[in-house]
Write a protein that holds these residues in place. Structure first.
Motif, PDB file in Angstrom:
ATOM      1  N   GLU A 236      -0.896  13.142  15.474  1.00  0.00           N
ATOM      2  CA  GLU A 236      -2.213  12.783  14.936  1.00  0.00           C
ATOM      3  C   GLU A 236      -2.141  12.521  13.443  1.00  0.00           C
ATOM      4  O   GLU A 236      -1.391  13.174  12.724  1.00  0.00           O
ATOM      5  N   ILE A 237      -2.933  11.576  12.993  1.00  0.00           N
ATOM      6  CA  ILE A 237      -3.066  11.314  11.565  1.00  0.00           C
ATOM      7  C   ILE A 237      -4.139  12.252  11.024  1.00  0.00           C
ATOM      8  O   ILE A 237      -5.242  12.335  11.556  1.00  0.00           O
ATOM      9  N   ILE A 238      -3.798  12.964   9.958  1.00  0.00           N
ATOM     10  CA  ILE A 238      -4.686  13.971   9.382  1.00  0.00           C
ATOM     11  C   ILE A 238      -5.065  13.548   7.963  1.00  0.00           C
ATOM     12  O   ILE A 238      -4.200  13.194   7.166  1.00  0.00           O
ATOM     13  N   PHE A 239      -6.354  13.584   7.662  1.00  0.00           N
ATOM     14  CA  PHE A 239      -6.858  13.261   6.331  1.00  0.00           C
ATOM     15  C   PHE A 239      -7.232  14.558   5.631  1.00  0.00           C
ATOM     16  O   PHE A 239      -7.993  15.363   6.168  1.00  0.00           O
ATOM     17  N   ASP A 240      -6.694  14.780   4.439  1.00  0.00           N
ATOM     18  CA  ASP A 240      -6.967  15.989   3.669  1.00  0.00           C
ATOM     19  C   ASP A 240      -7.628  15.599   2.346  1.00  0.00           C
ATOM     20  O   ASP A 240      -6.941  15.220   1.396  1.00  0.00           O
TER      21      ASP A 240
ATOM     22  N   VAL B 286       0.849  -1.191   0.000  1.00  0.00           N
ATOM     23  CA  VAL B 286       0.000   0.000   0.000  1.00  0.00           C
ATOM     24  C   VAL B 286       0.884   1.240   0.000  1.00  0.00           C
ATOM     25  O   VAL B 286       1.797   1.357   0.826  1.00  0.00           O
ATOM     26  N   ILE B 287       0.617   2.152  -0.923  1.00  0.00           N
ATOM     27  CA  ILE B 287       1.261   3.459  -0.910  1.00  0.00           C
ATOM     28  C   ILE B 287       0.244   4.435  -0.344  1.00  0.00           C
ATOM     29  O   ILE B 287      -0.831   4.620  -0.919  1.00  0.00           O
ATOM     30  N   ILE B 288       0.573   5.018   0.796  1.00  0.00           N
ATOM     31  CA  ILE B 288      -0.317   5.996   1.422  1.00  0.00           C
ATOM     32  C   ILE B 288       0.052   7.356   0.841  1.00  0.00           C
ATOM     33  O   ILE B 288       1.141   7.869   1.077  1.00  0.00           O
ATOM     34  N   GLY B 289      -0.859   7.917   0.078  1.00  0.00           N
ATOM     35  CA  GLY B 289      -0.602   9.146  -0.668  1.00  0.00           C
ATOM     36  C   GLY B 289      -0.639  10.414   0.168  1.00  0.00           C
ATOM     37  O   GLY B 289      -0.748  10.381   1.394  1.00  0.00           O
ATOM     38  N   PRO B 290      -0.568  11.551  -0.486  1.00  0.00           N
ATOM     39  CA  PRO B 290      -0.486  12.836   0.196  1.00  0.00           C
ATOM     40  C   PRO B 290      -1.761  13.249   0.939  1.00  0.00           C
ATOM     41  O   PRO B 290      -1.731  14.203   1.708  1.00  0.00           O
ATOM     42  N   SER B 291      -2.845  12.527   0.743  1.00  0.00           N
ATOM     43  CA  SER B 291      -4.081  12.891   1.453  1.00  0.00           C
ATOM     44  C   SER B 291      -4.054  12.458   2.913  1.00  0.00           C
ATOM     45  O   SER B 291      -4.912  12.849   3.694  1.00  0.00           O
ATOM     46  N   VAL B 292      -3.052  11.659   3.296  1.00  0.00           N
ATOM     47  CA  VAL B 292      -2.904  11.221   4.686  1.00  0.00           C
ATOM     48  C   VAL B 292      -1.554  11.706   5.180  1.00  0.00           C
ATOM     49  O   VAL B 292      -0.515  11.392   4.599  1.00  0.00           O
ATOM     50  N   SER B 293      -1.571  12.493   6.265  1.00  0.00           N
ATOM     51  CA  SER B 293      -0.324  13.006   6.823  1.00  0.00           C
ATOM     52  C   SER B 293      -0.330  12.837   8.338  1.00  0.00           C
ATOM     53  O   SER B 293      -1.332  12.457   8.936  1.00  0.00           O
ATOM     54  N   TYR B 294       0.812  13.123   8.933  1.00  0.00           N
ATOM     55  CA  TYR B 294       0.981  12.945  10.381  1.00  0.00           C
ATOM     56  C   TYR B 294       1.592  14.217  10.947  1.00  0.00           C
ATOM     57  O   TYR B 294       2.696  14.611  10.572  1.00  0.00           O
TER      58      TYR B 294
END
Length: 84
Positions: free
Chosen positions: A18-22, A6-14
């Motif tokens: 906290e994990i932030i969803f954009d 799984v490649i976690i793209g730029p819409s998920v950051s830390y």
């Protein structure tokens, strides 16, 4: 599937622990559009859909999971969690 990558793209950051969803950075436009609910109201549920999408992808590998995070801070947090 025995193994999943799984490649976690730029819409998920830390940030700040906290994990932030954009949703604005997501390439999945179907997950980020407004939805019409049963009562006829329109609601923004993109955060929920992105969280669910990530959960589904991360639980597919039966024997193992390979993860790469585009966000540097998320990648570092995942590596640190692996150690402990």
């Amino acid at each position: 599937m025995n193994y999943a990558g799984v490649i976690i793209g730029p819409s998920v950051s830390y940030r700040d622990g906290e994990i932030i969803f954009d949703p604005s950075k997501s390439k999945n436009k179907k997950a980020t559009q407004k939805r019409t609910l049963k009562d006829g109201s329109k609601e923004e549920v993109s955060d929920l859909l992105l969280k669910n999408e990530l959960n589904v992808l991360l639980t597919r590998g039966v024997n193992g999971l390979y993860i790469y995070a585009v966000d540097k801070y998320l990648r570092e947090a995942l590596l640190k969690a692996q150690e402990g």
